[in-house]
Structure formats: structure tokens, C-alpha cells
Design an enzyme around this catalytic site. Structure first.
Site, PDB file in Angstrom:
ATOM      1  N   SER A 169      40.652 -40.644 -22.520  1.00  0.00           N
ATOM      2  CA  SER A 169      40.889 -42.024 -22.168  1.00  0.00           C
ATOM      3  C   SER A 169      38.903 -42.600 -21.843  1.00  0.00           C
ATOM      4  O   SER A 169      38.572 -42.205 -23.215  1.00  0.00           O
ATOM      5  CB  SER A 169      41.123 -42.105 -20.744  1.00  0.00           C
ATOM      6  OG  SER A 169      41.198 -43.223 -20.029  1.00  0.00           O
ATOM      7  N   GLU A 263      52.124 -46.674 -25.489  1.00  0.00           N
ATOM      8  CA  GLU A 263      50.775 -46.627 -24.573  1.00  0.00           C
ATOM      9  C   GLU A 263      49.984 -47.367 -25.464  1.00  0.00           C
ATOM     10  O   GLU A 263      49.601 -47.947 -26.817  1.00  0.00           O
ATOM     11  CB  GLU A 263      49.802 -45.598 -24.005  1.00  0.00           C
ATOM     12  CG  GLU A 263      49.307 -44.453 -25.175  1.00  0.00           C
ATOM     13  CD  GLU A 263      48.035 -43.952 -24.991  1.00  0.00           C
ATOM     14  OE1 GLU A 263      46.770 -44.503 -24.418  1.00  0.00           O
ATOM     15  OE2 GLU A 263      47.782 -42.756 -25.658  1.00  0.00           O
ATOM     16  N   HIS A 293      50.165 -42.320 -21.714  1.00  0.00           N
ATOM     17  CA  HIS A 293      48.965 -42.444 -21.754  1.00  0.00           C
ATOM     18  C   HIS A 293      48.278 -40.626 -21.462  1.00  0.00           C
ATOM     19  O   HIS A 293      48.737 -40.251 -20.521  1.00  0.00           O
ATOM     20  CB  HIS A 293      47.617 -42.780 -20.930  1.00  0.00           C
ATOM     21  CG  HIS A 293      46.443 -43.477 -20.533  1.00  0.00           C
ATOM     22  ND1 HIS A 293      45.414 -43.379 -22.146  1.00  0.00           N
ATOM     23  CD2 HIS A 293      45.532 -43.049 -20.076  1.00  0.00           C
ATOM     24  CE1 HIS A 293      44.412 -43.148 -21.318  1.00  0.00           C
ATOM     25  NE2 HIS A 293      44.627 -43.079 -20.966  1.00  0.00           N
TER      26      HIS A 293
END
Length: 335
Positions: A169, A263, A293
């Protein structure tokens, strides 16, 4: 150099879909978690609630394996933890891990289960940098802490060519920024990069486009943008350390990018993959059908999580060995 995108070798890939459990998990997440994350306020109480919610979820769905050895580090400006799974060995190679969650929510502790399984699958020790979080510590605190941790590892005697930068991320944005900063300062580049669901576009324009055709199960682009804005507050969005550009960066490390097909950050993953290829680097992009995710962190929920880490474990020695061969070839040319 080359860039490749792979999906056909993945579980259920021939049908273009994830496992039944994966699809059910995505559906339930969209019906339960997404409404909550979209409604949580950006106040101190809302942020604290988000941190507790994510920490609890990570612990339940991706607990730390038994026998994992954890050593906390506080050395000047460097904070983090060594994570060593049973069977991992001390040697010249190491993984530097950068957790995600919008620069605001997670920590080395929340990701301990993931880093322990990464250590187990690769046989390598993992150092997770526990960078300062926003909004208490806005930009460039997290980036500065990562740079300090990387230089600290070099100071501990690790050769840059034997360091794997890994992250998920927002950790993907921090990793790419580190590569650019290394090039600018003349710091040796790491031997490889491994990124799970990397965030690259902090304005979430790419994510918003993706969401027009398929909603992310966990959070909307608008809500995610509000979280990241706590880190970038008051900064010009066009700053080179925020809007990243790999053009002209030398000695890009070989990179494996894994992203879920369900995602919104799959647009970011492909953008980074394309940037690396355009800059002359080698990137492998794996799009895992129907995955959410950072699904690698949720082995109790997602059957494919373990297989994804196996792919990572296969990539790392191959990338590091190829990097050594390329370095030796360059040295011979110089002579």
C-alpha cells in the site's frame, strides 16, 4: 530490460476468478467493512478507532506464527523490529519491510504476522521500519524514517545489492520514493523490490477511474484520499517526492508487484509497472483474480495468500542472483 504481466499461472486463473472463499470474503467485506471505512470521521477519535479496527482484524485474520522471534530496535532515528521465523537464517541477505495503510493507521506490530510469514517463506530475516504516522507526523516524516532505516542497514554491514525492499500500500509509494532519493544522493540501490498492492497516485485519480467499473471491497477512493491527505496536508501535490517519476533513475532494482483484481489500486500497480519498464528496469506484475487489498496479510480468510508469498519467495533469489550477474558484467566492461 523487460516488464511482464502474469495472471494465467495463478489459482483459478484459467477461469479468471479467485477461489470461492475469496469471492465470498470480498462480498462480505464490501457489505460490512466498506460502509464503516467510508463513514469514519478524520477526527482524532475516528483515527484511533480505525487503528484499533485494523489491528484487531490483522491479528485475527493473519496472526503471528508460533515460534517467531521478534527483536525491537530503537537506535537514534531508527525504530522498528527484526522478525525472524523459525528456520530463517542469518546471512548476507535481508528484507526491509515498509507497512502501509495510508501513512496513518498501521505499524510494524500490525504487520508482524505478514512479515513473519514472509520471513518463513524466504528464509530471510525481515526488518520492519516503524515509521512515524500522520497526522501526528506529516510529510516527509515517513519518507525520512525509511531513508534512515535503509542507511542504518547499510551501516550494519549489509551490502545494498543484498537488501530487498518490500512493502504494501503506502509502503509502495515510500519504496519508490526511496529509489528516486537513492539515485539523487548517489546511494547504492537495493538488489530487489517486492510490492503488495502499491499506492503510487496519492490523488487517487487512477483509483477513482477503476471504481467506476468495480467498487473496491474495503474503501472508496474518496475516503482513502482523505486519509492520505492527513500525511500530505499543506503540501503541493506536484512535489517530486509526492508525484513520483522514475524516468532517468539509474540501476532500478528488479521488482515484483502483486495486486488484487478486485481492488482499486490495480491501476496504481500497472502504472508503476509501466514506469519501471519505460525507465529500462525489470518489473513483473501479478494480478490475482478477485483478490482484495494486501490479501497476502489474510491467510485465515484468503486461500491464495500463502501461494502469493511462495511466488515472492521464488522471485527474491532469482532477482538478487541476476543483479549480481549484471553487476559483475558491468565491472568487466569497466576493466
Amino acid at each position: 530490460m523487460t516488464s511482464t504481466t502474469r495472471t494465467d499461472h495463478l489459482p483459478y486463473g484459467a477461469r479468471g476468478e479467485g477461489s470461492p472463499r475469496t469471492r465470498l470474503a470480498a462480498l462480505m467485506t464490501r457489505l460490512t467493512l466498506r460502509p464503516i471505512t467510508n463513514l469514519l470521521p478524520m477526527s482524532r477519535c475516528g483515527i484511533e478507532l480505525s487503528r484499533r479496527l485494523v489491528a484487531t482484524s490483522m491479528n485475527l485474520l493473519g496472526p503471528v506464527p508460533k515460534g517467531t522471534n521478534v527483536d525491537l530496535v530503537a537506535d537514534g532515528s531508527v525504530r522498528g523490529e527484526w522478525v525472524r521465523a523459525p528456520g530463517s537464517t542469518e546471512g548476507p541477505r535481508v528484507i526491509l519491510y515498509i507497512h502501509g495503510s495510508a501513512y496513518v493507521i498501521c505499524s510494524a506490530r500490525t504487520h508482524r504476522g505478514l512479515t513473519a510469514r514472509l520471513s518463513s517463506s524466504t528464509g530471510l530475516p525481515v526488518f520492519t521500519v516503524d515509521y512515524r504516522l500522520a497526522p501526528e507526523h506529516p510529510f516527509p516524516a515517513a519518507a525520512d524514517d525509511l531513508e534512515a532505516a535503509y542507511r542504518w542497514l547499510l551501516g550494519q554491514g549489509y551490502d545494498a545489492a543484498n537488501i530487498v525492499i518490500a512493502g504494501d500500500s503506502a509502503g509502495g509509494h515510500l519504496a519508490a520514493d526511496l529509489i528516486i532519493e537513492n539515485d539523487r544522493t548517489g546511494t547504492p540501490q537495493p538488489g530487489a523490490m517486492l510490492l503488495f498492492s502499491p499506492l503510487i497516485d496519492l490523488g487517487f485519480e487512477l483509483s477513482a477511474r477503476i471504481e467506476r467499473t468495480r467498487k473496491d471491497p474495503m474503501i472508496s477512493a474518496k475516503a482513502a484520499r482523505a486519509l492520505v491527505a492527513l500525511y500530505t496536508d499543506g503540501q503541493d501535490a506536484s512535489l517530486p517526492r509526492l508525484r513520483l517519476d522514475l524516468a532517468g533513475v539509474r540501476d532500478l532494482p528488479s521488482t515484483l508487484i502483486q495486486v488484487g483484481g478486485a481492488e482499486m489500486l490495480r491501476g496504481d500497480a500497472r502504472h508503476l509497472h509501466d514506469m519501471i519498464g519505460a525507465a529500462g528496469g525489470h518489473s513483473e506484475l501479478e494480478i490475482w483474480p478477485d483478490q482484495m487489498h494486501v490479501f497476502q496479510a489474510l491467510p485465515r480468510l484468503i486461500p491464495e495468500a500463502a501461494r502469493a508469498l511462495e511466488h515472492a519467495a521464488e522471485f527474491i533469489p532469482r532477482a538478487l542472483d541476476n543483479q549480481v550477474v549484471q553487476h559483475d558484467s558491468k565491472e568487466q566492461v569497466r576493466r
